[in-house]
Design an enzyme around this catalytic site. Structure first.
Site, PDB file in Angstrom:
ATOM      1  N   SER A 124     -21.683   3.665 -21.622  1.00 49.15           N
ATOM      2  CA  SER A 124     -21.624   3.262 -20.211  1.00 49.15           C
ATOM      3  C   SER A 124     -21.820   4.479 -19.317  1.00 49.15           C
ATOM      4  O   SER A 124     -21.456   5.606 -19.692  1.00 49.15           O
ATOM      5  CB  SER A 124     -20.238   2.656 -19.954  1.00 49.15           C
ATOM      6  OG  SER A 124     -19.962   2.617 -18.580  1.00 49.15           O
ATOM      7  N   TYR A 149     -10.562   2.386 -21.146  1.00 44.94           N
ATOM      8  CA  TYR A 149     -11.832   1.784 -21.566  1.00 44.94           C
ATOM      9  C   TYR A 149     -12.939   2.847 -21.589  1.00 44.94           C
ATOM     10  O   TYR A 149     -13.666   2.997 -22.575  1.00 44.94           O
ATOM     11  CB  TYR A 149     -12.209   0.645 -20.600  1.00 44.94           C
ATOM     12  CG  TYR A 149     -13.680   0.367 -20.564  1.00 44.94           C
ATOM     13  CD1 TYR A 149     -14.287  -0.369 -21.568  1.00 44.94           C
ATOM     14  CD2 TYR A 149     -14.487   0.885 -19.530  1.00 44.94           C
ATOM     15  CE1 TYR A 149     -15.654  -0.593 -21.551  1.00 44.94           C
ATOM     16  CE2 TYR A 149     -15.851   0.668 -19.511  1.00 44.94           C
ATOM     17  CZ  TYR A 149     -16.433  -0.064 -20.523  1.00 44.94           C
ATOM     18  OH  TYR A 149     -17.784  -0.264 -20.510  1.00 44.94           O
ATOM     19  N   LYS A 153     -15.308   4.788 -24.720  1.00 47.26           N
ATOM     20  CA  LYS A 153     -16.770   4.949 -24.744  1.00 47.26           C
ATOM     21  C   LYS A 153     -17.129   6.409 -25.006  1.00 47.26           C
ATOM     22  O   LYS A 153     -17.975   6.719 -25.835  1.00 47.26           O
ATOM     23  CB  LYS A 153     -17.399   4.477 -23.422  1.00 47.26           C
ATOM     24  CG  LYS A 153     -17.321   2.982 -23.217  1.00 47.26           C
ATOM     25  CD  LYS A 153     -18.134   2.233 -24.268  1.00 47.26           C
ATOM     26  CE  LYS A 153     -17.943   0.744 -24.230  1.00 47.26           C
ATOM     27  NZ  LYS A 153     -18.429   0.052 -25.415  1.00 47.26           N
TER      28      LYS A 153
HETATM   29  C1  UD1 Z   1     -16.923  -1.230 -13.984  1.00 48.21           C
HETATM   30  C2  UD1 Z   1     -16.174  -0.159 -14.693  1.00 48.21           C
HETATM   31  C3  UD1 Z   1     -17.115   0.555 -15.631  1.00 48.21           C
HETATM   32  C4  UD1 Z   1     -17.733  -0.434 -16.594  1.00 48.21           C
HETATM   33  C5  UD1 Z   1     -18.419  -1.541 -15.815  1.00 48.21           C
HETATM   34  C6  UD1 Z   1     -18.854  -2.622 -16.784  1.00 48.21           C
HETATM   35  C7  UD1 Z   1     -14.446   0.492 -13.073  1.00 48.21           C
HETATM   36  C8  UD1 Z   1     -13.904   1.591 -12.256  1.00 48.21           C
HETATM   37  N1  UD1 Z   1     -15.561   0.759 -13.747  1.00 48.21           N
HETATM   38  O1  UD1 Z   1     -17.932  -0.617 -13.214  1.00 48.21           O
HETATM   39  O2  UD1 Z   1     -16.410   1.543 -16.328  1.00 48.21           O
HETATM   40  O3  UD1 Z   1     -18.664   0.217 -17.410  1.00 48.21           O
HETATM   41  O4  UD1 Z   1     -17.509  -2.142 -14.904  1.00 48.21           O
HETATM   42  O5  UD1 Z   1     -19.610  -3.575 -16.120  1.00 48.21           O
HETATM   43  O6  UD1 Z   1     -13.909  -0.582 -13.094  1.00 48.21           O
HETATM   44  N2  UD1 Z   1     -16.387  -4.906  -6.202  1.00 48.21           N
HETATM   45  C9  UD1 Z   1     -15.900  -5.534  -5.073  1.00 48.21           C
HETATM   46  N3  UD1 Z   1     -15.199  -6.699  -5.245  1.00 48.21           N
HETATM   47  C10 UD1 Z   1     -14.959  -7.244  -6.477  1.00 48.21           C
HETATM   48  C11 UD1 Z   1     -15.470  -6.586  -7.619  1.00 48.21           C
HETATM   49  C12 UD1 Z   1     -16.170  -5.408  -7.445  1.00 48.21           C
HETATM   50  O7  UD1 Z   1     -16.082  -5.079  -3.955  1.00 48.21           O
HETATM   51  O8  UD1 Z   1     -14.307  -8.287  -6.552  1.00 48.21           O
HETATM   52  C13 UD1 Z   1     -17.156  -3.654  -6.034  1.00 48.21           C
HETATM   53  C14 UD1 Z   1     -16.498  -2.473  -6.709  1.00 48.21           C
HETATM   54  O9  UD1 Z   1     -15.597  -1.849  -5.874  1.00 48.21           O
HETATM   55  C15 UD1 Z   1     -17.719  -1.617  -7.040  1.00 48.21           C
HETATM   56  C16 UD1 Z   1     -18.844  -2.624  -7.255  1.00 48.21           C
HETATM   57  O10 UD1 Z   1     -18.404  -3.826  -6.652  1.00 48.21           O
HETATM   58  O11 UD1 Z   1     -18.054  -0.825  -5.951  1.00 48.21           O
HETATM   59  C17 UD1 Z   1     -19.138  -2.881  -8.715  1.00 48.21           C
HETATM   60  O12 UD1 Z   1     -17.916  -3.195  -9.366  1.00 48.21           O
HETATM   61  P1  UD1 Z   1     -17.856  -3.670 -10.901  1.00 48.21           P
HETATM   62  O13 UD1 Z   1     -18.778  -4.803 -11.099  1.00 48.21           O
HETATM   63  O14 UD1 Z   1     -16.422  -3.864 -11.244  1.00 48.21           O
HETATM   64  O15 UD1 Z   1     -18.471  -2.458 -11.702  1.00 48.21           O
HETATM   65  P2  UD1 Z   1     -18.064  -0.900 -11.714  1.00 48.21           P
HETATM   66  O16 UD1 Z   1     -16.800  -0.675 -11.012  1.00 48.21           O
HETATM   67  O17 UD1 Z   1     -19.251  -0.140 -11.221  1.00 48.21           O
END
Ligand code: UD1
Length: 340
Positions: A124, A149, A153
């Site tokens: 990742s 997690y 990795k």
């Molecule tokens: C997350 C994990 C990452 C993992 C990946 C797998 C964290 C910190 N990182 O990445 O290690 O490899 O998932 O797919 O959790 N967001 C919102 N509202 C929500 C959900 C997400 O605003 O309800 C935003 C988050 O703040 C972020 C973006 O959407 O900025 C993407 O979030 P997410 O899909 O959870 O992925 P990552 O955080 O990038």
């Protein structure tokens, strides 16, 4: 000759199994169904017209794994089987280390004693943490991830590098950015258990009325609109990269160890609000949202430089964000029809 695909009924695993079968590989799936469902196997068969071998057991059960290696002539492994929920990994660190690392080590023990090579590992972009410069290429310095997690990795990568070096084997470490979307047939996609943590599944369920409102975690980041930026890669494109990485390992005749490392992303960053807008435009639906505080542990921005994969694997992302989000919505409709 067969390819062992662990976690082959999971989100990225199932899409990769389809691409492997379409490329005429024999596939043996081991998946304990802890985060996947049996109907996915039937759907893989419907999509491809082929029937992969399937064994439902936990990879920590070494004696069962040995039986699979005895029964098939395995020429490579793509290892998707792992727990992947960031929040949960902080609450259950020992379970995460045990599951993600013991299963990896059990497969590598079989590989070691049987002289096998060609191992592809799901890594990742979390191994880079918040990188100082964008885009992120494979030489960007690694930072120990904050989450358990993420640590599994990074540790998995280290274990594989040592394995390749000590026994002159070939491995490929694939660092995914943010996988999204579903199969064009609408028969495969992400199946979040409970409340989704990841953005796109949450957007999908909000549009479907399962969730009331999307919480946008922070709008005070130094980005185009204040919301955090990620590189959203279409899951079928990602699956194809696995086949390309496998073919490269298989055609590599070197007697020396090989450690291929690739960043798999589109090369373009999108903010949370851009994803919401793209989903609304692609599907002509509304996604109600509210702005909330930042989520702990989130980084500001991450997007890939995927030039190495393009050069060495002849692979690049082909599907637009909107098209990927259109498949997401079709998948939700398919799930609705299953529930009715
Ligand atoms: C997350 C994990 C990452 C993992 C990946 C797998 C964290 C910190 N990182 O990445 O290690 O490899 O998932 O797919 O959790 N967001 C919102 N509202 C929500 C959900 C997400 O605003 O309800 C935003 C988050 O703040 C972020 C973006 O959407 O900025 C993407 O979030 P997410 O899909 O959870 O992925 P990552 O955080 O990038």
């Amino acid at each position: 000759m067969a390819i062992l695909v662990t976690g082959g009924l999971g989100y990225i695993g199932s899409h990769t199994v389809v691409e492997l079968l379409n490329n005429n590989f024999e596939v043996v799936i081991v998946d304990d169904l802890s985060n996947s469902e049996k109907f996915i196997l039937k759907n893989i068969e419907e999509i491809t017209g082929k029937k992969p071998a399937f064994y439902p057991f936990d990879l920590k059960r070494k004696e069962l794994l040995t039986q699979v290696f005895d029964a098939y002539s395995i020429e490579g492994c793509i290892n998707f089987a792992a727990y992947k929920a960031v929040g949960e990994s902080q609450e259950k660190p020992i379970d995460y280390y045990e599951n993600n690392l013991f299963s990896l080590i059990n497969i590598l023990q079989e590989f070691k004693t049987r002289g096998l090579s060609n191992f592809i590992f799901s890594s990742s972009c979390t191994v880079y943490g918040q990188a100082d410069e964008m885009p992120i290429d494979e030489n960007t310095p690694l930072k120990m991830p904050e989450s358990v997690y993420g640590k599994t990795k990074q540790m998995g990568e280290e274990i594989l590098i040592d394995f390749a070096k000590a026994y002159n084997r070939k491995v490929s470490l694939l660092r995914y950015f943010n996988p999204i979307g579903a199969h064009p047939s609408s028969k495969l996609g992400e199946l979040p258990i409970g409340v989704p943590n990841n953005l796109v599944p949450y957007v999908m369920q909000t549009a479907a009325g399962i969730r009331e409102k999307l919480s946008v975690w922070g709008n005070d980041y130094p980005t185009v609109d204040g919301t955090a930026v990620r590189d959203y890669i279409y899951v079928v494109d990602l699956a194809k990269a696995h086949v390309a990485a496998l073919k490269r390992l298989l055609s590599n005749q070197s007697e020396e160890s090989t450690i291929d490392i690739y960043n798999l992303g589109t090369g373009t960053g999108s903010s949370v609000l851009e994803v919401v807008k793209a989903f609304e435009t692609a599907n002509n639906v509304e996604v109600p949202y509210k702005i909330c505080d930042r989520r702990e542990g989130d980084i500001t921005v991450a997007y890939a430089n995927a030039n190495k994969a393009e050069k060495e694997l002849n692979w690049k992302s082909e599907t637009s964000l909107e098209e990927a989000l259109r498949t997401t919505w079709e998948w939700q409709k398919y799930l609705n029809s299953r529930n009715n």
